[in-house]
Design a protein around this motif. Structure first.
Motif, mmCIF file in Angstrom:
data_model
loop_
_atom_site.group_PDB
_atom_site.id
_atom_site.type_symbol
_atom_site.label_atom_id
_atom_site.label_comp_id
_atom_site.label_asym_id
_atom_site.label_seq_id
_atom_site.Cartn_x
_atom_site.Cartn_y
_atom_site.Cartn_z
ATOM 1 N N ASP A 1 -44.009 63.012 -21.264
ATOM 2 C CA ASP A 1 -43.046 63.297 -22.319
ATOM 3 C C ASP A 1 -41.647 63.409 -21.709
ATOM 4 O O ASP A 1 -41.346 64.368 -20.984
ATOM 5 C CB ASP A 1 -43.432 64.607 -23.028
ATOM 6 N N ASP A 2 -40.795 62.422 -22.008
ATOM 7 C CA ASP A 2 -39.460 62.384 -21.403
ATOM 8 C C ASP A 2 -38.546 63.488 -21.926
ATOM 9 O O ASP A 2 -37.491 63.746 -21.342
ATOM 10 C CB ASP A 2 -38.797 61.026 -21.668
ATOM 11 N N ALA A 3 -38.938 64.114 -23.032
ATOM 12 C CA ALA A 3 -38.104 65.186 -23.585
ATOM 13 C C ALA A 3 -38.382 66.525 -22.899
ATOM 14 O O ALA A 3 -37.786 67.541 -23.249
ATOM 15 C CB ALA A 3 -38.354 65.318 -25.084
ATOM 16 N N LEU A 4 -39.296 66.508 -21.930
ATOM 17 C CA LEU A 4 -39.670 67.746 -21.251
ATOM 18 C C LEU A 4 -39.489 67.595 -19.746
ATOM 19 O O LEU A 4 -39.624 66.489 -19.209
ATOM 20 C CB LEU A 4 -41.148 68.076 -21.517
ATOM 21 N N SER A 5 -39.200 68.694 -19.091
ATOM 22 C CA SER A 5 -39.241 68.732 -17.622
ATOM 23 C C SER A 5 -40.339 69.706 -17.235
ATOM 24 O O SER A 5 -40.365 70.831 -17.739
ATOM 25 C CB SER A 5 -37.928 69.253 -17.046
ATOM 26 N N THR A 6 -41.223 69.265 -16.345
ATOM 27 C CA THR A 6 -42.401 70.086 -16.032
ATOM 28 C C THR A 6 -42.609 70.187 -14.528
ATOM 29 O O THR A 6 -42.440 69.208 -13.810
ATOM 30 C CB THR A 6 -43.665 69.448 -16.645
ATOM 31 N N VAL A 7 -42.983 71.380 -14.096
ATOM 32 C CA VAL A 7 -43.441 71.542 -12.716
ATOM 33 C C VAL A 7 -44.696 72.422 -12.752
ATOM 34 O O VAL A 7 -44.773 73.351 -13.558
ATOM 35 C CB VAL A 7 -42.329 72.151 -11.826
ATOM 36 N N ILE A 8 -45.691 72.057 -11.937
ATOM 37 C CA ILE A 8 -46.890 72.903 -11.837
ATOM 38 C C ILE A 8 -46.789 73.726 -10.558
ATOM 39 O O ILE A 8 -46.672 73.179 -9.463
ATOM 40 C CB ILE A 8 -48.188 72.070 -11.817
ATOM 41 N N LEU A 9 -46.815 75.036 -10.722
ATOM 42 C CA LEU A 9 -46.758 75.928 -9.563
ATOM 43 C C LEU A 9 -48.190 76.287 -9.153
ATOM 44 O O LEU A 9 -48.978 76.706 -10.006
ATOM 45 C CB LEU A 9 -46.000 77.211 -9.918
ATOM 46 N N PRO A 10 -48.531 76.121 -7.868
ATOM 47 C CA PRO A 10 -49.891 76.460 -7.423
ATOM 48 C C PRO A 10 -50.071 77.962 -7.220
ATOM 49 O O PRO A 10 -50.383 78.437 -6.136
ATOM 50 C CB PRO A 10 -50.018 75.678 -6.114
ATOM 51 N N VAL A 11 -49.873 78.689 -8.267
ATOM 52 C CA VAL A 11 -50.014 80.147 -8.255
ATOM 53 C C VAL A 11 -51.259 80.485 -9.057
ATOM 54 O O VAL A 11 -51.430 79.961 -10.163
ATOM 55 C CB VAL A 11 -48.793 80.819 -8.933
ATOM 56 N N GLY A 12 -52.117 81.340 -8.519
ATOM 57 C CA GLY A 12 -53.337 81.684 -9.243
ATOM 58 C C GLY A 12 -54.110 80.425 -9.605
ATOM 59 O O GLY A 12 -54.368 79.570 -8.761
ATOM 60 N N ASP A 13 -54.437 80.290 -10.881
ATOM 61 C CA ASP A 13 -55.154 79.113 -11.382
ATOM 62 C C ASP A 13 -54.220 77.941 -11.646
ATOM 63 O O ASP A 13 -54.646 76.893 -12.115
ATOM 64 C CB ASP A 13 -55.840 79.488 -12.704
ATOM 65 N N GLU B 1 -33.782 74.995 -28.355
ATOM 66 C CA GLU B 1 -33.322 73.928 -27.453
ATOM 67 C C GLU B 1 -33.124 74.558 -26.080
ATOM 68 O O GLU B 1 -32.522 75.624 -25.973
ATOM 69 C CB GLU B 1 -31.992 73.352 -27.947
ATOM 70 N N GLY B 2 -33.653 73.913 -25.063
ATOM 71 C CA GLY B 2 -33.550 74.492 -23.722
ATOM 72 C C GLY B 2 -34.512 75.647 -23.502
ATOM 73 O O GLY B 2 -34.377 76.377 -22.515
ATOM 74 N N GLY B 3 -35.465 75.822 -24.426
ATOM 75 C CA GLY B 3 -36.462 76.883 -24.278
ATOM 76 C C GLY B 3 -37.507 76.524 -23.212
ATOM 77 O O GLY B 3 -37.624 75.365 -22.816
ATOM 78 N N TRP B 4 -38.249 77.515 -22.804
ATOM 79 C CA TRP B 4 -39.206 77.343 -21.705
ATOM 80 C C TRP B 4 -40.620 77.705 -22.155
ATOM 81 O O TRP B 4 -40.827 78.717 -22.830
ATOM 82 C CB TRP B 4 -38.817 78.235 -20.531
#
Ligand SMILES: C[S@@+](CC[C@H](N)C(=O)[O-])C[C@H]1O[C@@H](n2cnc3c(N)ncnc32)[C@H](O)[C@@H]1O
Length: 173
Positions: A153-165, A117-120
Protein backbone atom coordinates in the motif's frame (compact mmCIF):
# COMPACT_ATOMS: atom_id res chain seq x y z
CA UNK A 1 -0.82 -10.33 25.64
CA UNK A 2 1.66 -7.47 25.45
CA UNK A 3 5.08 -8.39 26.83
CA UNK A 4 7.20 -5.92 28.77
CA UNK A 5 9.57 -5.03 25.90
CA UNK A 6 6.63 -4.41 23.57
CA UNK A 7 4.99 -2.36 26.31
CA UNK A 8 8.06 -0.15 26.63
CA UNK A 9 8.10 0.47 22.86
CA UNK A 10 4.38 1.32 22.94
CA UNK A 11 4.97 3.79 25.75
CA UNK A 12 7.88 5.35 23.85
CA UNK A 13 5.85 5.68 20.63
CA UNK A 14 3.02 7.26 22.57
CA UNK A 15 5.37 9.68 24.32
CA UNK A 16 6.93 10.66 20.98
CA UNK A 17 3.56 11.34 19.35
CA UNK A 18 1.66 12.77 22.34
CA UNK A 19 -1.63 11.76 20.69
CA UNK A 20 -4.97 13.36 21.48
CA UNK A 21 -6.98 10.25 20.58
CA UNK A 22 -5.67 6.73 21.13
CA UNK A 23 -7.56 3.52 20.34
CA UNK A 24 -6.59 0.05 21.52
CA UNK A 25 -8.36 -3.01 20.10
CA UNK A 26 -8.14 -5.86 22.65
CA UNK A 27 -7.69 -4.68 26.25
CA UNK A 28 -7.14 -7.99 28.11
CA UNK A 29 -5.74 -7.06 31.56
CA UNK A 30 -5.16 -3.42 30.62
CA UNK A 31 -1.35 -3.49 30.58
CA UNK A 32 -0.98 -2.09 27.04
CA UNK A 33 -3.54 0.56 27.94
CA UNK A 34 -1.30 1.81 30.75
CA UNK A 35 1.73 1.87 28.44
CA UNK A 36 -0.17 3.88 25.81
CA UNK A 37 -1.50 6.22 28.50
CA UNK A 38 2.04 7.40 29.23
CA UNK A 39 2.11 9.66 26.16
CA UNK A 40 -1.53 10.72 25.95
CA UNK A 41 -1.75 14.49 25.68
CA UNK A 42 -3.42 16.54 28.38
CA UNK A 43 -7.16 16.56 27.55
CA UNK A 44 -6.62 13.42 25.43
CA UNK A 45 -8.82 10.32 25.42
CA UNK A 46 -7.70 6.71 25.30
CA UNK A 47 -10.39 4.34 23.99
CA UNK A 48 -9.95 0.62 24.53
CA UNK A 49 -12.20 -2.15 23.22
CA UNK A 50 -12.77 -5.54 24.84
CA UNK A 51 -15.48 -8.12 24.15
CA UNK A 52 -14.97 -10.12 27.35
CA UNK A 53 -16.49 -8.24 30.29
CA UNK A 54 -15.19 -10.80 32.79
CA UNK A 55 -11.86 -8.98 32.43
CA UNK A 56 -13.27 -5.63 33.59
CA UNK A 57 -12.61 -6.11 37.33
CA UNK A 58 -8.95 -6.94 36.60
CA UNK A 59 -8.63 -3.85 34.40
CA UNK A 60 -10.26 -1.71 37.12
CA UNK A 61 -7.75 -3.05 39.61
CA UNK A 62 -4.83 -2.18 37.31
CA UNK A 63 -6.09 1.25 36.31
CA UNK A 64 -7.79 2.28 39.54
CA UNK A 65 -5.01 4.26 41.18
CA UNK A 66 -3.53 5.75 38.01
CA UNK A 67 -3.70 9.56 38.15
CA UNK A 68 -5.05 9.67 34.56
CA UNK A 69 -7.49 6.77 34.82
CA UNK A 70 -10.37 9.15 33.97
CA UNK A 71 -8.92 9.53 30.45
CA UNK A 72 -9.61 5.84 29.68
CA UNK A 73 -12.89 5.04 27.89
CA UNK A 74 -13.60 1.33 27.93
CA UNK A 75 -15.88 -0.01 25.20
CA UNK A 76 -17.54 -3.39 25.65
CA UNK A 77 -18.14 -5.24 22.39
CA UNK A 78 -16.71 -6.56 19.17
CA UNK A 79 -14.00 -4.40 17.65
CA UNK A 80 -15.80 -4.12 14.30
CA UNK A 81 -19.06 -3.00 15.96
CA UNK A 82 -17.30 -0.27 17.93
CA UNK A 83 -15.50 0.92 14.79
CA UNK A 84 -18.77 0.96 12.83
CA UNK A 85 -20.24 3.33 15.47
CA UNK A 86 -17.19 5.58 15.72
CA UNK A 87 -18.24 9.24 16.09
CA UNK A 88 -17.55 11.61 13.21
CA UNK A 89 -14.95 14.29 13.80
CA UNK A 90 -12.97 12.22 16.30
CA UNK A 91 -9.91 11.12 14.28
CA UNK A 92 -7.58 8.60 15.84
CA UNK A 93 -3.94 9.66 16.18
CA UNK A 94 -2.57 6.35 17.43
CA UNK A 95 -4.16 2.88 17.18
CA UNK A 96 -2.85 -0.31 18.78
CA UNK A 97 -4.40 -3.38 17.15
CA UNK A 98 -4.15 -6.40 19.43
CA UNK A 99 -7.51 -8.25 19.28
CA UNK A 100 -8.28 -11.49 17.36
CA UNK A 101 -5.77 -12.13 14.59
CA UNK A 102 -8.30 -13.71 12.21
CA UNK A 103 -10.18 -10.41 12.20
CA UNK A 104 -7.14 -8.21 11.73
CA UNK A 105 -7.62 -7.36 8.04
CA UNK A 106 -11.27 -6.40 8.53
CA UNK A 107 -10.26 -4.31 11.55
CA UNK A 108 -7.57 -2.59 9.47
CA UNK A 109 -10.09 -1.80 6.68
CA UNK A 110 -12.58 -0.37 9.17
CA UNK A 111 -9.95 1.58 11.05
CA UNK A 112 -8.03 3.24 8.24
CA UNK A 113 -10.74 5.83 7.33
CA UNK A 114 -11.08 6.73 11.02
CA UNK A 115 -7.40 7.54 11.37
CA UNK A 116 -6.13 11.12 11.34
CA UNK A 117 -3.99 12.17 8.36
CA UNK A 118 -0.48 11.30 9.46
CA UNK A 119 -1.91 8.99 12.13
CA UNK A 120 -0.06 5.91 13.32
CA UNK A 121 -1.16 2.27 13.60
CA UNK A 122 0.74 -0.33 15.61
CA UNK A 123 -0.01 -4.03 15.10
CA UNK A 124 1.21 -6.69 17.52
CA UNK A 125 2.39 -10.22 16.61
CA UNK A 126 3.28 -9.45 12.99
CA UNK A 127 6.64 -11.23 13.02
CA UNK A 128 5.64 -14.20 15.19
CA UNK A 129 9.06 -14.24 16.85
CA UNK A 130 10.66 -14.73 13.42
CA UNK A 131 8.66 -17.78 12.34
CA UNK A 132 5.64 -16.21 10.65
CA UNK A 133 6.57 -17.29 7.12
CA UNK A 134 6.39 -21.00 7.98
CA UNK A 135 3.83 -20.90 10.80
CA UNK A 136 0.60 -22.83 10.15
CA UNK A 137 -3.01 -22.03 11.01
CA UNK A 138 -5.53 -19.26 10.40
CA UNK A 139 -3.90 -16.70 12.74
CA UNK A 140 -0.57 -16.90 10.95
CA UNK A 141 -2.32 -16.77 7.56
CA UNK A 142 -4.18 -13.59 8.57
CA UNK A 143 -0.99 -11.95 9.77
CA UNK A 144 0.80 -12.84 6.54
CA UNK A 145 -2.10 -11.34 4.57
CA UNK A 146 -1.88 -8.17 6.66
CA UNK A 147 1.87 -7.89 6.07
CA UNK A 148 1.28 -8.25 2.31
CA UNK A 149 -1.32 -5.48 2.41
CA UNK A 150 0.91 -3.16 4.39
CA UNK A 151 3.89 -3.82 2.16
CA UNK A 152 2.05 -3.02 -1.09
CA UNK A 153 0.00 0.00 0.00
CA UNK A 154 1.77 3.13 -1.27
CA UNK A 155 -0.35 5.34 0.99
CA UNK A 156 1.30 3.78 4.04
CA UNK A 157 4.81 3.64 5.45
CA UNK A 158 5.52 0.49 7.44
CA UNK A 159 8.35 -0.93 9.47
CA UNK A 160 8.31 -4.22 11.41
CA UNK A 161 10.22 -4.04 14.67
CA UNK A 162 11.56 -7.41 15.92
CA UNK A 163 10.33 -6.75 19.44
CA UNK A 164 8.48 -9.51 21.27
CA UNK A 165 6.28 -11.26 18.71
CA UNK A 166 6.93 -8.43 16.25
CA UNK A 167 5.40 -4.99 16.08
CA UNK A 168 4.42 -3.31 12.81
CA UNK A 169 4.49 0.46 13.02
CA UNK A 170 2.51 2.05 10.20
CA UNK A 171 2.03 5.69 9.23
CA UNK A 172 -1.04 6.76 7.28
CA UNK A 173 0.16 9.33 4.72
C1 LIG B 1 -3.79 -10.33 23.03
S1 LIG B 1 -5.06 -9.85 24.10
C2 LIG B 1 -4.82 -8.11 24.26
C3 LIG B 1 -3.64 -7.78 25.09
C4 LIG B 1 -3.61 -6.33 25.55
N1 LIG B 1 -3.61 -5.40 24.44
C5 LIG B 1 -2.40 -6.11 26.42
O1 LIG B 1 -1.72 -5.10 26.25
O2 LIG B 1 -2.09 -6.95 27.28
C6 LIG B 1 -6.48 -9.89 23.09
C7 LIG B 1 -7.73 -9.41 23.78
O3 LIG B 1 -8.63 -9.03 22.75
C8 LIG B 1 -9.93 -9.47 23.05
N2 LIG B 1 -10.58 -9.64 21.76
C9 LIG B 1 -10.30 -10.59 20.83
N3 LIG B 1 -11.01 -10.39 19.73
C10 LIG B 1 -11.77 -9.30 19.96
C11 LIG B 1 -12.72 -8.59 19.16
N4 LIG B 1 -13.02 -8.99 17.92
N5 LIG B 1 -13.30 -7.50 19.70
C12 LIG B 1 -13.00 -7.09 20.95
N6 LIG B 1 -12.11 -7.72 21.75
C13 LIG B 1 -11.49 -8.80 21.25
C14 LIG B 1 -9.72 -10.76 23.84
O4 LIG B 1 -10.85 -11.03 24.66
C15 LIG B 1 -8.45 -10.46 24.62
O5 LIG B 1 -8.72 -9.94 25.88
Amino acid sequence: MTDVQTGRVLAMVSRMLQPRVILELGTFTGYGTLCLLEGLSTEGILHTVERNDELFPIQDQHWGRHPRAEAIRRHHGQALDILADWPEGHPIDLAYIDADKQGILAQFDALLPLMAEGGWLVFDNTWWGGSLETAEGPKAASLRALNQRLQHDDALSTVILPVGDGLSVVRKA
